[in-house]
Motif scaffolding. Sequence first.
Motif, PDB file in Angstrom:
ATOM      1  N   TRP A   1      11.215  57.528  10.841  1.00  0.00           N
ATOM      2  CA  TRP A   1      10.350  58.247  11.389  1.00  0.00           C
ATOM      3  C   TRP A   1       8.855  57.899  11.505  1.00  0.00           C
ATOM      4  O   TRP A   1       8.435  57.373  10.438  1.00  0.00           O
ATOM      5  CB  TRP A   1      10.258  59.962  10.555  1.00  0.00           C
ATOM      6  CG  TRP A   1      11.692  60.565  10.913  1.00  0.00           C
ATOM      7  CD1 TRP A   1      11.738  61.613  11.741  1.00  0.00           C
ATOM      8  CD2 TRP A   1      13.193  60.270  10.419  1.00  0.00           C
ATOM      9  NE1 TRP A   1      13.058  61.969  11.811  1.00  0.00           N
ATOM     10  CE2 TRP A   1      13.681  61.048  10.997  1.00  0.00           C
ATOM     11  CE3 TRP A   1      13.424  59.361   9.440  1.00  0.00           C
ATOM     12  CZ2 TRP A   1      15.294  61.227  10.565  1.00  0.00           C
ATOM     13  CZ3 TRP A   1      14.739  59.465   9.182  1.00  0.00           C
ATOM     14  CH2 TRP A   1      15.791  60.430   9.736  1.00  0.00           C
TER      15      TRP A   1
ATOM     16  N   ALA B   1       3.042  54.730  18.903  1.00  0.00           N
ATOM     17  CA  ALA B   1       4.027  55.951  18.792  1.00  0.00           C
ATOM     18  C   ALA B   1       3.292  57.018  18.276  1.00  0.00           C
ATOM     19  O   ALA B   1       2.022  57.008  18.105  1.00  0.00           O
ATOM     20  CB  ALA B   1       4.822  55.362  17.597  1.00  0.00           C
ATOM     21  N   ARG B   2       3.941  58.319  18.487  1.00  0.00           N
ATOM     22  CA  ARG B   2       3.225  59.652  17.930  1.00  0.00           C
ATOM     23  C   ARG B   2       3.792  60.016  16.572  1.00  0.00           C
ATOM     24  O   ARG B   2       5.280  59.864  16.253  1.00  0.00           O
ATOM     25  CB  ARG B   2       3.884  60.712  19.075  1.00  0.00           C
ATOM     26  CG  ARG B   2       3.272  60.513  20.350  1.00  0.00           C
ATOM     27  CD  ARG B   2       3.431  61.718  21.348  1.00  0.00           C
ATOM     28  NE  ARG B   2       5.001  61.863  21.437  1.00  0.00           N
ATOM     29  CZ  ARG B   2       5.392  63.050  21.937  1.00  0.00           C
ATOM     30  NH1 ARG B   2       4.703  63.801  22.494  1.00  0.00           N
ATOM     31  NH2 ARG B   2       6.695  63.295  21.860  1.00  0.00           N
TER      32      ARG B   2
ATOM     33  N   ASP C   1       7.573  61.180  15.638  1.00  0.00           N
ATOM     34  CA  ASP C   1       8.638  60.843  16.475  1.00  0.00           C
ATOM     35  C   ASP C   1       9.610  60.141  15.593  1.00  0.00           C
ATOM     36  O   ASP C   1       9.270  59.871  14.451  1.00  0.00           O
ATOM     37  CB  ASP C   1       8.015  59.788  17.415  1.00  0.00           C
ATOM     38  CG  ASP C   1       7.525  60.690  18.674  1.00  0.00           C
ATOM     39  OD1 ASP C   1       7.954  61.928  18.721  1.00  0.00           O
ATOM     40  OD2 ASP C   1       7.260  59.923  19.470  1.00  0.00           O
ATOM     41  N   SER C   2      10.832  59.761  16.035  1.00  0.00           N
ATOM     42  CA  SER C   2      11.646  59.148  15.320  1.00  0.00           C
ATOM     43  C   SER C   2      12.364  57.984  16.259  1.00  0.00           C
ATOM     44  O   SER C   2      12.063  58.115  17.332  1.00  0.00           O
ATOM     45  CB  SER C   2      12.970  59.990  14.615  1.00  0.00           C
ATOM     46  OG  SER C   2      13.849  60.480  15.760  1.00  0.00           O
ATOM     47  N   PHE C   3      12.782  56.878  15.429  1.00  0.00           N
ATOM     48  CA  PHE C   3      13.436  55.765  16.292  1.00  0.00           C
ATOM     49  C   PHE C   3      14.453  55.372  15.738  1.00  0.00           C
ATOM     50  O   PHE C   3      14.601  55.223  14.540  1.00  0.00           O
ATOM     51  CB  PHE C   3      12.261  54.889  17.016  1.00  0.00           C
ATOM     52  CG  PHE C   3      11.701  54.083  15.564  1.00  0.00           C
ATOM     53  CD1 PHE C   3      12.391  52.837  15.397  1.00  0.00           C
ATOM     54  CD2 PHE C   3      10.691  54.578  14.956  1.00  0.00           C
ATOM     55  CE1 PHE C   3      11.756  52.060  14.091  1.00  0.00           C
ATOM     56  CE2 PHE C   3      10.311  53.720  13.743  1.00  0.00           C
ATOM     57  CZ  PHE C   3      10.761  52.627  13.409  1.00  0.00           C
TER      58      PHE C   3
ATOM     59  N   PHE D   1      13.614  55.215  20.787  1.00  0.00           N
ATOM     60  CA  PHE D   1      12.901  56.580  20.071  1.00  0.00           C
ATOM     61  C   PHE D   1      13.789  57.671  20.761  1.00  0.00           C
ATOM     62  O   PHE D   1      14.798  57.405  21.691  1.00  0.00           O
ATOM     63  CB  PHE D   1      11.403  56.866  20.771  1.00  0.00           C
ATOM     64  CG  PHE D   1      10.437  55.831  20.331  1.00  0.00           C
ATOM     65  CD1 PHE D   1       9.894  56.227  19.266  1.00  0.00           C
ATOM     66  CD2 PHE D   1      10.453  54.564  20.826  1.00  0.00           C
ATOM     67  CE1 PHE D   1       8.990  55.412  18.472  1.00  0.00           C
ATOM     68  CE2 PHE D   1       9.228  53.764  20.110  1.00  0.00           C
ATOM     69  CZ  PHE D   1       8.421  54.278  19.015  1.00  0.00           C
ATOM     70  N   SER D   2      13.552  58.855  20.208  1.00  0.00           N
ATOM     71  CA  SER D   2      14.408  60.110  20.664  1.00  0.00           C
ATOM     72  C   SER D   2      14.420  60.409  22.162  1.00  0.00           C
ATOM     73  O   SER D   2      15.373  60.916  22.506  1.00  0.00           O
ATOM     74  CB  SER D   2      14.125  61.315  19.418  1.00  0.00           C
ATOM     75  OG  SER D   2      12.421  61.593  19.515  1.00  0.00           O
ATOM     76  N   SER D   3      13.199  60.027  22.521  1.00  0.00           N
ATOM     77  CA  SER D   3      12.823  60.307  23.914  1.00  0.00           C
ATOM     78  C   SER D   3      13.936  59.300  24.929  1.00  0.00           C
ATOM     79  O   SER D   3      13.649  59.522  26.162  1.00  0.00           O
ATOM     80  CB  SER D   3      11.403  60.394  24.475  1.00  0.00           C
ATOM     81  OG  SER D   3      10.980  58.935  23.992  1.00  0.00           O
TER      82      SER D   3
ATOM     83  N   LYS E   1      12.580  56.170  25.114  1.00  0.00           N
ATOM     84  CA  LYS E   1      11.950  55.032  25.448  1.00  0.00           C
ATOM     85  C   LYS E   1      12.144  53.922  24.413  1.00  0.00           C
ATOM     86  O   LYS E   1      12.531  54.266  23.209  1.00  0.00           O
ATOM     87  CB  LYS E   1      10.357  55.421  25.065  1.00  0.00           C
ATOM     88  CG  LYS E   1       9.348  54.380  25.608  1.00  0.00           C
ATOM     89  CD  LYS E   1       7.823  55.039  25.502  1.00  0.00           C
ATOM     90  CE  LYS E   1       6.948  54.159  25.702  1.00  0.00           C
ATOM     91  NZ  LYS E   1       5.316  54.593  25.765  1.00  0.00           N
TER      92      LYS E   1
ATOM     93  N   ASP F   1      12.897  62.025   7.299  1.00  0.00           N
ATOM     94  CA  ASP F   1      12.135  63.061   8.080  1.00  0.00           C
ATOM     95  C   ASP F   1      11.097  63.544   7.273  1.00  0.00           C
ATOM     96  O   ASP F   1      11.232  64.348   6.720  1.00  0.00           O
ATOM     97  CB  ASP F   1      12.871  63.792   9.032  1.00  0.00           C
ATOM     98  CG  ASP F   1      11.924  64.512   9.988  1.00  0.00           C
ATOM     99  OD1 ASP F   1      10.912  64.479   9.922  1.00  0.00           O
ATOM    100  OD2 ASP F   1      12.927  65.185  10.623  1.00  0.00           O
TER     101      ASP F   1
END
Length: 228
Positions: free
Chosen positions: A58, A82-83, A86-88, A107-109, A111, A132
């Motif tokens: 995270w 990264a934001r 966010d998690s990757f 990433f979870s999105s 990307k 997290d």
Amino acid sequence: MQRARQNVVAVGISCATLIVSVVLTANLLMVASVASASNHYTEKQLQVLGERVGKTYWIQEADGQAPSFLTAPKNQAVSFRARAGDSFEIVELVGRANKNPYYKARFSSGKEGYLRPEVFLQGLNLTFLTIDPLASEKREAAERAQEENERVDWINAQPWPAAAKEAALKGQPVPGMTTNEVRKIAGAPSRVTKVHRVGTIQEEHWYYPDGKQLIFHQGLLTRIAAVK
């Protein structure tokens, strides 16, 4: 005159020493930079680095900034921030064949980005967390959502008129409801007082943080007032 010459010589020696020191420092920094960029990973080290593949991390800000990722597995690639939150997942350790490794992160999105292993290790437990940081908040939010769903289901199952159900869904009890029903609709009060006047039935007053005051007679809601 002799002292002046000595001063000039001393100044000249100091300047020369300073120049040599600066040159040596610059050379050391250059050597360190080259060593850092060189491909010197052993097979054992690459194996250890590969053990992080499949693990999730995270993002957290440090000094007001989130870490940067590369868009390709090379130092000259474009980077992006990264934001926080966010998690990757590290999905691959690329570049093992030529011992020039990069972590491939997804990433979870969806990307993807790349990190040098040394950059990742420097940020571990600082900007890259194994747990997290918002886990407790997310758990509490999930619990609240579940409680709300149960509340809505319970209200819809009651044999009340449509207007009473509509008010209850908004958290607004109506006269005639019991104390248990009011608790399920509006939650527990912040304060309860009992009022007994001569010649009248004892009242129970429930106070809520939003200023509502609910008055009960013998366990039934009789009226709703605003706290003055």
